[in-house]
Write a protein that holds these residues in place. Structure first.
Motif, PDB file in Angstrom:
ATOM      1  N   PHE A 260       0.847  -1.191   0.000  1.00  0.00           N
ATOM      2  CA  PHE A 260       0.000   0.000   0.000  1.00  0.00           C
ATOM      3  C   PHE A 260       0.884   1.242   0.000  1.00  0.00           C
ATOM      4  N   TYR A 261       0.398   2.287  -0.670  1.00  0.00           N
ATOM      5  CA  TYR A 261       1.150   3.519  -0.876  1.00  0.00           C
ATOM      6  C   TYR A 261       0.311   4.711  -0.426  1.00  0.00           C
ATOM      7  N   ASP A 262       0.992   5.778  -0.016  1.00  0.00           N
ATOM      8  CA  ASP A 262       0.268   6.976   0.414  1.00  0.00           C
ATOM      9  C   ASP A 262      -0.066   7.851  -0.791  1.00  0.00           C
ATOM     10  N   LYS A 263      -0.704   8.991  -0.534  1.00  0.00           N
ATOM     11  CA  LYS A 263      -1.149   9.874  -1.612  1.00  0.00           C
ATOM     12  C   LYS A 263       0.017  10.436  -2.420  1.00  0.00           C
ATOM     13  N   ASP A 264       1.228  10.418  -1.845  1.00  0.00           N
ATOM     14  CA  ASP A 264       2.418  10.907  -2.535  1.00  0.00           C
ATOM     15  C   ASP A 264       3.186   9.788  -3.228  1.00  0.00           C
ATOM     16  N   LYS A 265       2.608   8.593  -3.289  1.00  0.00           N
ATOM     17  CA  LYS A 265       3.167   7.434  -3.998  1.00  0.00           C
ATOM     18  C   LYS A 265       4.239   6.677  -3.224  1.00  0.00           C
ATOM     19  N   PHE A 266       4.444   7.018  -1.940  1.00  0.00           N
ATOM     20  CA  PHE A 266       5.443   6.333  -1.125  1.00  0.00           C
ATOM     21  C   PHE A 266       4.872   5.051  -0.524  1.00  0.00           C
ATOM     22  N   LEU A 267       5.676   4.011  -0.488  1.00  0.00           N
ATOM     23  CA  LEU A 267       5.314   2.752   0.145  1.00  0.00           C
ATOM     24  C   LEU A 267       5.136   2.967   1.650  1.00  0.00           C
ATOM     25  N   THR A 268       4.016   2.488   2.187  1.00  0.00           N
ATOM     26  CA  THR A 268       3.759   2.624   3.624  1.00  0.00           C
ATOM     27  C   THR A 268       3.627   1.285   4.324  1.00  0.00           C
ATOM     28  N   THR A 269       2.986   0.318   3.662  1.00  0.00           N
ATOM     29  CA  THR A 269       2.635  -0.936   4.318  1.00  0.00           C
ATOM     30  C   THR A 269       2.837  -2.096   3.360  1.00  0.00           C
ATOM     31  N   GLU A 270       3.357  -3.202   3.893  1.00  0.00           N
ATOM     32  CA  GLU A 270       3.537  -4.412   3.098  1.00  0.00           C
ATOM     33  C   GLU A 270       3.032  -5.607   3.884  1.00  0.00           C
ATOM     34  N   ILE A 271       2.175  -6.388   3.250  1.00  0.00           N
ATOM     35  CA  ILE A 271       1.741  -7.659   3.814  1.00  0.00           C
ATOM     36  C   ILE A 271       2.373  -8.743   2.964  1.00  0.00           C
ATOM     37  N   GLY A 272       3.084  -9.646   3.617  1.00  0.00           N
ATOM     38  CA  GLY A 272       3.755 -10.724   2.910  1.00  0.00           C
ATOM     39  C   GLY A 272       3.228 -12.076   3.338  1.00  0.00           C
TER      40      GLY A 272
END
Length: 125
Positions: free
Chosen positions: A62-74
């Motif tokens: 998942f990415y924030d409104k500025d396109k940065f990665l915030t969360t990863e589910i593996g």
């Protein structure tokens, strides 16, 4: 769908992923040219998924409104976390410098929030 500090910083980069479908409303990406994971910055979406050949979820970012990665589910083995080698759903969080938190199991609230993505029921411990 670029790399670190590229698209999120306004720099266009060549695509190294292709959209292979949609998984519960999230684009499924496949890497090209040797890419195997998911991008560290978004190009057009708020989330991307990677699936195994059998259709099971391997990774969801998942990415924030500025396109940065915030969360990863593996979904893979995390023996230091679980004490076994069976795949388990787990979560990481990222800061804007792409530093990642250690893996941890999802909370009951997170399991409920993301449950539509979990293809292997009960793989949480």
């Amino acid at each position: 769908m670029g790399g670190r500090h590229t698209y999120a910083f306004g720099n266009d980069v060549p695509f190294v992923y292709k959209t292979a479908g949609v998984f519960h409303g999230v684009k499924i990406l496949e890497g090209t040219g040797g890419k195997h994971g998911l991008p560290e910055e978004a190009h057009t979406s708020e989330a991307y998924a990677k699936l195994a050949r059998d259709g099971n979820l391997l990774m969801l970012r998942f990415y924030d409104k500025d396109k940065f990665l915030t969360t990863e589910i593996g979904f893979h083995a995390e023996p230091r976390l679980t004490g076994h080698r069976r795949p388990v759903y787990h979560i990481h969080f990222y800061d804007r410098d792409f530093n990642r938190t250690p893996a941890r199991l999802l909370t009951p609230e997170e399991i409920k929030k993301y449950e539509r993505f979990f293809t292997v029921k009960g793989a949480f411990e």
